[in-house]
Design a protein around this motif. Structure first.
Motif, mmCIF file in Angstrom:
data_model
loop_
_atom_site.group_PDB
_atom_site.id
_atom_site.type_symbol
_atom_site.label_atom_id
_atom_site.label_comp_id
_atom_site.label_asym_id
_atom_site.label_seq_id
_atom_site.Cartn_x
_atom_site.Cartn_y
_atom_site.Cartn_z
ATOM 1 N N SER A 1 0.826 -1.207 0.000
ATOM 2 C CA SER A 1 0.000 0.000 0.000
ATOM 3 C C SER A 1 0.862 1.260 0.000
ATOM 4 O O SER A 1 2.050 1.232 0.330
ATOM 5 C CB SER A 1 -0.920 0.009 1.225
ATOM 6 N N GLN A 2 0.239 2.364 -0.347
ATOM 7 C CA GLN A 2 0.943 3.644 -0.346
ATOM 8 C C GLN A 2 1.389 4.020 1.060
ATOM 9 O O GLN A 2 2.479 4.581 1.244
ATOM 10 C CB GLN A 2 0.020 4.738 -0.920
ATOM 11 N N LEU A 3 0.586 3.701 2.061
ATOM 12 C CA LEU A 3 0.944 3.982 3.448
ATOM 13 C C LEU A 3 2.229 3.269 3.830
ATOM 14 O O LEU A 3 3.123 3.853 4.457
ATOM 15 C CB LEU A 3 -0.196 3.565 4.377
ATOM 16 N N TRP A 4 2.346 2.006 3.435
ATOM 17 C CA TRP A 4 3.542 1.237 3.802
ATOM 18 C C TRP A 4 4.776 1.764 3.071
ATOM 19 O O TRP A 4 5.872 1.821 3.644
ATOM 20 C CB TRP A 4 3.318 -0.233 3.481
ATOM 21 N N LEU A 5 4.612 2.165 1.825
ATOM 22 C CA LEU A 5 5.740 2.721 1.089
ATOM 23 C C LEU A 5 6.225 4.017 1.734
ATOM 24 O O LEU A 5 7.435 4.264 1.839
ATOM 25 C CB LEU A 5 5.334 2.976 -0.371
ATOM 26 N N GLN A 6 5.295 4.862 2.171
ATOM 27 C CA GLN A 6 5.677 6.095 2.854
ATOM 28 C C GLN A 6 6.401 5.792 4.162
ATOM 29 O O GLN A 6 7.395 6.447 4.511
ATOM 30 C CB GLN A 6 4.434 6.943 3.120
ATOM 31 N N LEU A 7 5.896 4.785 4.887
ATOM 32 C CA LEU A 7 6.526 4.394 6.139
ATOM 33 C C LEU A 7 7.944 3.894 5.913
ATOM 34 O O LEU A 7 8.876 4.248 6.656
ATOM 35 C CB LEU A 7 5.683 3.317 6.815
ATOM 36 N N SER A 8 8.150 3.085 4.887
ATOM 37 C CA SER A 8 9.479 2.558 4.583
ATOM 38 C C SER A 8 10.456 3.684 4.261
ATOM 39 O O SER A 8 11.610 3.677 4.717
ATOM 40 C CB SER A 8 9.398 1.566 3.413
ATOM 41 N N GLN A 9 9.997 4.659 3.477
ATOM 42 C CA GLN A 9 10.857 5.787 3.147
ATOM 43 C C GLN A 9 11.200 6.616 4.380
ATOM 44 O O GLN A 9 12.335 7.088 4.532
ATOM 45 C CB GLN A 9 10.172 6.661 2.091
ATOM 46 N N SER A 10 10.236 6.771 5.278
ATOM 47 C CA SER A 10 10.495 7.525 6.507
ATOM 48 C C SER A 10 11.556 6.834 7.355
ATOM 49 O O SER A 10 12.457 7.485 7.897
ATOM 50 C CB SER A 10 9.206 7.681 7.310
ATOM 51 N N LEU A 11 11.466 5.507 7.474
ATOM 52 C CA LEU A 11 12.435 4.764 8.269
ATOM 53 C C LEU A 11 13.833 4.844 7.676
ATOM 54 O O LEU A 11 14.824 4.940 8.408
ATOM 55 C CB LEU A 11 11.985 3.311 8.400
ATOM 56 N N LYS A 12 13.941 4.824 6.357
ATOM 57 C CA LYS A 12 15.256 4.979 5.728
ATOM 58 C C LYS A 12 15.823 6.366 6.004
ATOM 59 O O LYS A 12 17.029 6.524 6.248
ATOM 60 C CB LYS A 12 15.134 4.743 4.222
ATOM 61 N N GLY A 13 14.956 7.380 5.971
ATOM 62 C CA GLY A 13 15.416 8.727 6.301
ATOM 63 C C GLY A 13 15.854 8.844 7.743
ATOM 64 O O GLY A 13 16.866 9.488 8.051
ATOM 65 N N TRP A 14 15.097 8.224 8.657
ATOM 66 C CA TRP A 14 15.472 8.257 10.074
ATOM 67 C C TRP A 14 16.760 7.471 10.325
ATOM 68 O O TRP A 14 17.514 7.789 11.230
ATOM 69 C CB TRP A 14 14.331 7.692 10.918
ATOM 70 N N ASP A 15 17.005 6.445 9.531
ATOM 71 C CA ASP A 15 18.256 5.691 9.631
ATOM 72 C C ASP A 15 19.439 6.636 9.419
ATOM 73 O O ASP A 15 20.391 6.672 10.216
ATOM 74 C CB ASP A 15 18.247 4.574 8.579
ATOM 75 N N HIS A 16 19.381 7.430 8.362
ATOM 76 C CA HIS A 16 20.460 8.392 8.081
ATOM 77 C C HIS A 16 20.535 9.454 9.174
ATOM 78 O O HIS A 16 21.631 9.788 9.661
ATOM 79 C CB HIS A 16 20.224 9.038 6.716
ATOM 80 N N MET A 17 19.388 9.994 9.578
ATOM 81 C CA MET A 17 19.354 11.032 10.611
ATOM 82 C C MET A 17 19.947 10.515 11.919
ATOM 83 O O MET A 17 20.713 11.210 12.600
ATOM 84 C CB MET A 17 17.919 11.486 10.848
ATOM 85 N N PHE A 18 19.598 9.272 12.287
ATOM 86 C CA PHE A 18 20.083 8.686 13.526
ATOM 87 C C PHE A 18 21.609 8.592 13.526
ATOM 88 O O PHE A 18 22.265 8.934 14.516
ATOM 89 C CB PHE A 18 19.472 7.289 13.701
ATOM 90 N N THR A 19 22.187 8.159 12.413
ATOM 91 C CA THR A 19 23.644 8.019 12.324
ATOM 92 C C THR A 19 24.326 9.370 12.476
ATOM 93 O O THR A 19 25.308 9.512 13.222
ATOM 94 C CB THR A 19 24.028 7.377 10.977
#
Length: 376
Positions: free
Chosen positions: A110-128
């Motif tokens: 779903s579109q919701l899950w795709l948005q969630l996946s992209q957010s987590l990848k962004g937070w991965d970079h931010m966290f580092t």
């Protein structure tokens, strides 16, 4: 320095039984993160109303990582919860969001899950980036250190919202974002260099505020719609009051069992009036079967146990439950003693009977063998 005390909205720890029973077990890596998760756990306390508790909902993400892998953690790992239900996980190694709840597993395209996946990848970079910034401001470069981040939002029963974004470093309070003022609260002096550095970048602060006040509540409502029928179920508690007597004190303990959702209120009354005295705080923990259990203890003078009542409020109840301690009746005690005595007599008699039968069977076998040998 004080241990983490601002994690007032926490993530429920998964018990071993839950890990084995629920589909999509996170495997050895998640179990290795359990000590770090337990470090962050503080239980939610609510105010007792005079009727049914209103139902609020929350979306929470827990990010955690270690600067070196010798602590058993990847550089970045994320867990996402709707209310107290784990629904997504992500780690730096796979760089993929994985569904952890049945009501999500069929919607990963779903579109919701795709948005969630992209957010987590962004937070991965931010966290580092944030991790190394904090370590650099502490002059930490060689030793192994840990960083924990908790962010999310709540939607109250009146549709009002509240967001939170908090950092913990090496298991201690560090920084908390304040969306109304667009600045950071430092929980310790060592956090000031990072606070000042982050407050220079107002664009980031504005983006954080937009997420907490708009994007997060919107995503939460979408997830609640996705999990309708599961996330909105309400199981009322079963309540029992027990007594423990020692040489020093008499303690009443009120236990609430097998309830869902987690938010529950418990308090003591004396002669039907709320007690002003401080009592031992309640603990709310997972039972291992998807429900929760909580308890509240109170020291009372001997002989005054029945003057005290435990009042329990829960979203599954129309009215608060009232429970008092009831002493065991003498007749029940006598019946228990007699029953125990009868059982003991039956056990002894059965043992003697079996031993006698075995001896007779053995003697017959010996005689039969002797006769057969003599016939030859």
């Amino acid at each position: 320095m004080a241990r983490c005390d601002f994690w007032s909205h926490c993530f429920p720890a998964r018990t071993e039984a839950e890990s084995q029973a629920r589909p999509g077990d996170m495997g050895p890596r998640a179990r290795r993160t359990l000590p770090l998760l337990l470090l962050l756990l503080l239980l939610v306390r609510t105010v007792v109303p005079q009727g049914r508790l209103p139902r609020s909902h929350s979306l929470r993400y827990l990010f955690m990582g270690a600067s070196e892998l010798d602590l058993g953690l990847p550089l970045f790992e994320a867990l996402g919860y709707v209310d107290d239900q784990l629904f997504v996980s992500y780690n730096h190694e796979s760089r993929r969001a994985e569904a952890r709840a049945p009501w999500v597993q069929g919607r990963t395209s779903s579109q919701l899950w795709l948005q969630l996946s992209q957010s987590l990848k962004g937070w991965d970079h931010m966290f580092t980036v944030d991790f190394w910034t904090i370590m650099d401001n502490h002059n930490h470069s060689k030793e192994s250190h840990t960083l924990q981040v908790m962010l999310g939002c709540e939607v109250q029963a009146d549709n009002s919202t509240r967001g939170f974004w908090r950092y913990g470093y090496d298991g201690q309070d560090h920084l908390e974002f304040c969306p109304d003022t667009l600045d950071w609260r430092a929980a310790e002096p060592e956090a000031w260099p990072t606070k000042l550095e982050w407050e220079v970048h107002q664009i980031r602060a504005k983006q954080n505020k937009v997420y907490l006040q708009r994007d997060c509540p919107q995503q939460l409502r979408q997830l609640l719609e996705l999990g309708r029928g599961i996330l909105d179920q309400q199981v009322p508690p079963w309540v029992k009051v027990t007594r423990r007597v020692t040489s020093a004190v008499t303690t009443l303990r009120c236990r609430a069992l097998n309830f869902y959702p987690k938010n529950i209120s418990m308090r003591w009354l004396k002669d039907s009036q709320p007690l002003d005295a401080k009592v031992e705080p309640q603990d709310v923990l997972p039972s291992g079967d998807g429900t929760y259990q909580g308890w509240l203890a109170l020291a009372v003078p001997p002989g005054e146990e029945q003057r005290h009542t435990c009042q329990v409020g829960h979203p599954g109840l129309d009215q608060p439950l009232m429970a008092t301690w009831a002493p065991s009746s003498p007749s029940a005690l006598v019946i228990g003693v007699v029953s125990g005595t009868v059982v003991c007599i039956l056990v002894v008699f059965t043992g003697v009977l079996l031993r006698t039968l075995r001896k007779k069977h053995a003697s017959r076998g010996v005689a039969r063998d002797y006769v057969l040998a003599d016939c030859q």
